[in-house]
Design an enzyme around this catalytic site. Structure first.
Site, short mmCIF file in Angstrom:
data_model
loop_
_atom_site.label_atom_id
_atom_site.label_comp_id
_atom_site.label_asym_id
_atom_site.label_seq_id
_atom_site.Cartn_x
_atom_site.Cartn_y
_atom_site.Cartn_z
N ARG A 125 46.50 32.51 52.73
CA ARG A 125 47.41 33.29 51.87
C ARG A 125 48.03 32.48 50.74
O ARG A 125 49.07 32.86 50.19
CB ARG A 125 48.53 33.93 52.68
CG ARG A 125 48.03 35.01 53.61
CD ARG A 125 49.13 35.96 54.04
NE ARG A 125 48.59 36.78 55.11
CZ ARG A 125 48.65 36.45 56.39
NH1 ARG A 125 49.24 35.33 56.76
NH2 ARG A 125 48.14 37.24 57.30
N LYS A 146 45.11 32.98 35.64
CA LYS A 146 44.06 33.92 36.01
C LYS A 146 42.94 33.17 36.72
O LYS A 146 42.34 32.25 36.17
CB LYS A 146 43.51 34.61 34.76
CG LYS A 146 44.45 35.68 34.22
CD LYS A 146 44.04 36.18 32.86
CE LYS A 146 42.88 37.13 32.90
NZ LYS A 146 42.65 37.75 31.56
N GLU A 188 37.10 29.15 21.31
CA GLU A 188 38.43 29.55 21.82
C GLU A 188 39.54 28.93 20.98
O GLU A 188 40.60 29.53 20.79
CB GLU A 188 38.60 29.16 23.29
CG GLU A 188 37.66 29.86 24.27
CD GLU A 188 38.04 31.31 24.60
OE1 GLU A 188 39.00 31.85 24.01
OE2 GLU A 188 37.35 31.91 25.44
N LYS A 229 48.41 30.11 23.32
CA LYS A 229 48.22 30.81 24.58
C LYS A 229 49.48 30.78 25.44
O LYS A 229 49.87 31.78 26.04
CB LYS A 229 47.05 30.21 25.36
CG LYS A 229 46.89 30.84 26.73
CD LYS A 229 45.48 31.01 27.16
CE LYS A 229 45.39 31.80 28.45
NZ LYS A 229 44.03 31.87 28.97
N GLU A 239 49.32 40.22 32.31
CA GLU A 239 48.43 40.95 31.41
C GLU A 239 48.74 42.43 31.34
O GLU A 239 47.85 43.27 31.35
CB GLU A 239 46.96 40.77 31.88
CG GLU A 239 45.98 40.94 30.75
CD GLU A 239 44.57 40.54 31.19
OE1 GLU A 239 44.24 40.70 32.35
OE2 GLU A 239 43.83 40.08 30.32
N ARG A 243 49.64 40.20 26.60
CA ARG A 243 48.62 39.22 26.93
C ARG A 243 47.22 39.68 26.52
O ARG A 243 46.31 38.88 26.37
CB ARG A 243 48.67 38.93 28.44
CG ARG A 243 47.79 37.78 28.84
CD ARG A 243 48.22 37.25 30.20
NE ARG A 243 47.22 36.33 30.73
CZ ARG A 243 47.44 35.54 31.76
NH1 ARG A 243 48.59 35.57 32.39
NH2 ARG A 243 46.50 34.74 32.20
N ASN A 247 42.40 38.68 24.41
CA ASN A 247 41.03 39.18 24.58
C ASN A 247 40.27 39.28 23.27
O ASN A 247 39.14 39.76 23.25
CB ASN A 247 41.05 40.55 25.26
CG ASN A 247 41.44 40.44 26.72
OD1 ASN A 247 41.19 39.42 27.35
ND2 ASN A 247 42.06 41.48 27.24
N HIS A 250 36.60 38.93 23.16
CA HIS A 250 36.12 38.94 24.55
C HIS A 250 35.59 40.28 25.02
O HIS A 250 34.83 40.32 25.98
CB HIS A 250 37.23 38.45 25.48
CG HIS A 250 37.41 36.96 25.44
ND1 HIS A 250 37.83 36.30 24.31
CD2 HIS A 250 37.20 35.99 26.38
CE1 HIS A 250 37.88 34.99 24.56
NE2 HIS A 250 37.50 34.78 25.81
N HIS A 254 32.24 39.31 26.44
CA HIS A 254 31.87 39.38 27.85
C HIS A 254 30.57 40.15 28.04
O HIS A 254 29.70 39.76 28.83
CB HIS A 254 32.96 40.07 28.67
CG HIS A 254 34.03 39.13 29.13
ND1 HIS A 254 35.28 39.57 29.51
CD2 HIS A 254 34.05 37.78 29.27
CE1 HIS A 254 36.02 38.52 29.86
NE2 HIS A 254 35.29 37.43 29.72
N HIS A 266 29.84 30.76 27.25
CA HIS A 266 30.98 31.64 27.03
C HIS A 266 31.46 31.59 25.58
O HIS A 266 31.69 32.63 24.95
CB HIS A 266 32.12 31.27 27.99
CG HIS A 266 33.33 32.14 27.85
ND1 HIS A 266 33.35 33.46 28.25
CD2 HIS A 266 34.56 31.89 27.31
CE1 HIS A 266 34.54 33.98 27.99
NE2 HIS A 266 35.29 33.05 27.43
#
Lengths: 364, 364
Positions: A125, A146, A188, A229, A239, A243, A247, A250, A254, A266
């Site tokens: 956990r 993330k 990026e 960022k 997000e 946030r 993207n 992206h 993606h 990427h």
């Protein structure tokens, strides 16, 4: 020199540290983070990074400081970001005797950070975790908490928000980065300039960083990009809205990355994403013809692709429809808005994407 | 009558609702929880509960209220609490088109709640989730946000803290509960009495609830037991310290459950755990001979086992050593301290466990 950027979100507070020789200081840094000597340190890396010795450098430093430490190495590449690999790591952690007081250190690029972060978020956990990125690209993925793994159906479909205890960005590790990887990371950095640092964008227009510059320049570059960022994730940890601006590039990126079966890295996919999304923005008059030209040129001058490969548009659309950013009948896109700003546009239609895709394939 | 118990932790605030007919009100309850009509409702249940119609009852109510709703059913039993089953559910959610706005409803016992909760915690980095427990045992597991799956090596080794949006405990569902299941649930009710509600313990001593009583009595029983747990998780959401008291009976109980290969149900294993831990407490003079006798008797009068099965002690010890509650050279146990209180004891040794185990096997 060492740069400390402080990150303070609703649930966490940690430092993004950039500098030379950080990894060999790991033994001193852990106690400063409140990690006691009875904590088992579990390092996750990949075979490529492992051969370069960075994980070993941390292990040695940590052991000399008196910690128990185990190192696990996974095969390089996005294929390791899977539930199966997560399960293997859980079992290795059990074998090593890692308890809830343990700390996971991710040594590598985004794949290692996402995988190790997900394992840390879910092992018993949740245990603490530190990001030790060894790629330029990971300056981005290591901030913001993330973490996750892929399903065969798509990227990052399973994951969590799990903030690190610290990010150690040792610029020495970047020296061994292949040119193609460096340039992927620059996509990026350029993105961060486009979103919120016009001066960074202009600086890169004047003198593109085609290959790894010297340490102090790298430190400045990363600090500026990371700051964009950090400012955003501090205001929106989970997000929900703001946030989303991160993207940029992206949504299409993606899809392109996935349809290419990860033949494109990427950053390359994001560069193509930025290009296509810039065409949408141009059609919607969010960027001028001149701004459009500057965006395309800065990507090209960093050795990044700006033309979509010869995929069918339909394969891209299909992937977009699985993408979590699609929340209704039309798509929500983050589009460039001049240089140094973005706009969230909720009503991007199939026709908009089709036109932009075709323009991007034909013109430069 | 409907009882609302409010739960307020550091990160969440929700109602634990107990009453008759709750499931058929699901369509009205969702909007009250802020769930908009474009949210896809994904119900997870198991085949046994599914046949009894509870999941269908919720699906119908939710659909009549205008929501899209998908129902997924997993095989009953602890075997479904696996990463593999989680992966199947992720894929079903993708097929159904569940987005980040979606809501997972767990309809069933603890296994379904833990599995569906873990899936909700990790699907696309987290979607909202509602617990709709159909067993008495789940009055316990549905509060507090602990969700997770098992590894072959042990229970709950992978998981998260993910607080529900609400818990709907429809007492009508308990009427179909087999006697053995009811009694297993009573072990947790008795545990809650032992931890923090002496009056509840004494009430059950006077009139044991050997089988499902009528609705209003069930409602009171659950409300009192749940209140003990709520008070504790409110003060310690992430099990750093205080929440540990809820492990009464569980340190030995988990090991017994596992070594029995789940032939013993959770409540039965906990009853044996309470017994063995009471013997340790008796040796350490935390309970008197009379209190020890009362604890053993209340378990027996609820049809629960109080003698450890004929396992080797070594198999239990081995499992204890994998258990996450073992943090050093000796074990930390939560032991009964008179009736209505517990004490955390950090230096329980192998000899202490051995003696208690042997006494519990011989005497009653």
């Amino acid at each position: 020199m060492t740069t400390h950027l402080h990150v303070k979100t609703a649930t966490a507070s940690y430092d993004f540290v950039i500098g030379s020789g950080l990894f060999s200081e790991a033994g001193h840094r852990l106690p400063e983070l409140g990690v006691q000597k009875d904590a088992h340190i579990f390092i996750v890396t990949d075979d490529t990074v492992n051969q370069l010795g960075y994980a070993e450098q941390i292990r040695q430093a940590v052991r000399e400081a008196g910690y128990d430490c185990t190192l696990a190495s996974v095969p390089p590449g996005d294929g390791s970001k899977s539930l199966e690999m997560a399960e293997e790591l859980y079992l290795e952690m059990l074998d090593a005797g890692v308890r809830r007081s343990g700390v996971v250190i991710a040594v590598g690029g985004g794949v290692v950070g996402d995988l190790a972060g997900f394992v840390a978020a879910t092992y018993q956990r949740g245990v603490r975790f530190i990001q030790a990125p060894t790629t330029l690209l990971a300056h981005d993925s290591s901030i913001g908490g993330k973490v996750g793994v892929n399903l065969k159906r798509g990227k990052n479909l399973v994951g969590a928000f799990h903030q690190p205890l610290a990010v150690w960005m040792d610029v020495d590790a970047l020296k061994s980065l292949p040119k193609r990887e460096w340039r992927g990371g620059m996509a990026e950095v350029i993105k961060h300039g486009m979103i919120g640092d016009k001066a960074l964008f202009e600086r890169l227009e004047k003198s593109p960083a085609l290959d790894v510059p010297d340490s102090s320049q790298v430190e400045t570059l990363i600090a500026r990009a990371a700051s964009v960022k950090i400012r955003i994730v501090e205001q929106d940890e989970r997000e929900s809205n703001l946030r989303m601006v991160l993207n940029l590039g992206h949504t299409v990126g993606h899809a392109v990355e996935q349809v290419s079966h990860y033949e494109l890295n990427h950053g390359e996919a994001v560069a193509i994403g930025i290009r296509v999304e810039t065409e949408i923005a141009h059609e919607k008059r969010l960027v001028t013809a001149e701004e459009r030209r500057r965006i395309i040129r800065i990507l090209e001058r960093h050795g990044l692709p700006v033309k979509p490969p010869a995929f069918s548009l339909e394969s891209i659309i299909e992937t977009l429809n699985y993408d979590k950013k699609h929340t209704g009948k039309s798509w929500t896109f983050v589009l460039p808005n001049a240089i140094g700003g973005v706009k969230i546009v909720h009503d991007v239609t199939y026709e908009d994407v089709k036109r932009a895709w075709e323009i991007a394939q034909k013109e430069t």
